[in-house]
Design a protein around this motif. Structure first.
Motif, PDB file in Angstrom:
ATOM      1  N   VAL A 194      -2.874   2.460   7.674  1.00 31.37           N
ATOM      2  CA  VAL A 194      -3.789   2.537   6.906  1.00 31.37           C
ATOM      3  C   VAL A 194      -4.914   3.362   7.368  1.00 31.37           C
ATOM      4  O   VAL A 194      -5.648   4.419   6.566  1.00 31.37           O
ATOM      5  N   PHE A 244       2.624   0.677   1.510  1.00 28.63           N
ATOM      6  CA  PHE A 244       1.210   0.436   1.369  1.00 28.63           C
ATOM      7  C   PHE A 244       0.597   1.813   1.165  1.00 28.63           C
ATOM      8  O   PHE A 244      -0.684   1.796   0.582  1.00 28.63           O
ATOM      9  N   ILE A 245       1.222   2.872   1.683  1.00 35.21           N
ATOM     10  CA  ILE A 245       0.450   4.095   1.433  1.00 35.21           C
ATOM     11  C   ILE A 245       1.064   5.119   0.310  1.00 35.21           C
ATOM     12  O   ILE A 245       1.248   6.223   0.693  1.00 35.21           O
TER      13      ILE A 245
END
Length: 261
Positions: free
Chosen positions: A122, A209-210
């Protein structure tokens, strides 16, 4: 007592050890057969499970294939970058005055292992942006330490008398490195590479997630939409893929190991 009699009275455990020594590839064969059976069982269950329309669309063969290819692409690209950085750097840190930089370099490489994987992914996404290459950078930072450390340990573990003998025969430092030190360090180096590959396969699931793609999308979809079947399939596929990659690493380690070691 004759050798034949001793063999006949030997315990089953001793017989298995003798069989593995005569056929060291036998455990590799059993491992891949078990993995193939597990993969087949998963897809047989998937074809017969009572899935909802949404689950069937998510777990369609074409979708699973696309996500698996994305997962492998992320793993392979990250692994190539790790090898291209860690092995030459490990060699340099075992040469002459560069040994003094070993502590600081290992401390920097350890950051990826010390930081939580999700947090690392993140944070890099906020710095470098979302996408495939940011996920690859995060994976490289996470998996570089085992390869770097094992390269150094393998080279440092080579008997110095062999190095001196090579130099005494008139071999250059580069020739000693490539013909004596690296071949003898191969088993330790391959163990680090195999560890890094398994780490990469498992951690690549966080790339979703990215927007990095991969099988992690099944896990997040299953959690967000409360689709247990999708979550289970995604988790099992990542685990089985990691075991298959570990098996490939074992095969390479067996083939590349110098004879006599």
């Amino acid at each position: 007592m004759s050798a034949a009699a001793i063999t006949e009275t030997a315990s089953p455990a001793v017989k298995r050890i003798g069989l593995h020594r005569r056929h060291p590839w036998l455990p590799l064969l059993w491992q891949i057969l078990v993995l193939l059976a597990l993969i087949a069982a998963l897809f047989i269950w998937l074809s017969q499970a009572p899935l909802t329309a949404t689950e069937r669309a998510t777990l369609a063969p074409s979708e699973l294939w696309t996500m698996t290819v994305q997962h492998l692409e992320l793993t392979v690209v990250s692994a190539v970058i790790v090898l291209a950085i860690a092995i030459p750097l490990g060699v340099l840190l075992t040469r002459g005055p560069l040994r003094k930089a070993t502590g600081p370099v290992l401390a920097i490489a350890n950051i990826g292992q010390a930081a939580p994987a999700v947090g690392l992914v993140v944070l890099l996404a906020f710095w470098l942006g979302f996408g495939f290459w940011t996920a690859a950078v995060a994976l490289v930072l996470y998996a570089i330490l085992p390869v770097l450390r094992n390269t150094m340990v393998g080279l440092d573990g080579v008997d110095k008398r062999l190095v001196e003998a090579g130099r005494g025969m008139g071999m250059s430092a580069a020739a000693v490195l490539f013909k004596v030190e690296l071949p003898l360090a191969v088993p330790v180096m391959l163990a680090g590479i195999r560890t890094a590959l398994v780490l990469l396969v498992g951690t690549a699931a966080l790339g979703t997630f990215i927007d990095g793609g991969g099988l992690g999308l099944l896990i997040t979809t299953g959690v967000n939409l409360a689709q247990t079947n999708v979550l289970v399939v995604g988790s099992l596929l990542v685990a089985l893929l990691a075991l298959v990659i570990d098996w490939i690493g074992r095969v390479v380690e067996y083939v590349a190991r110098p004879k006599g070691l």
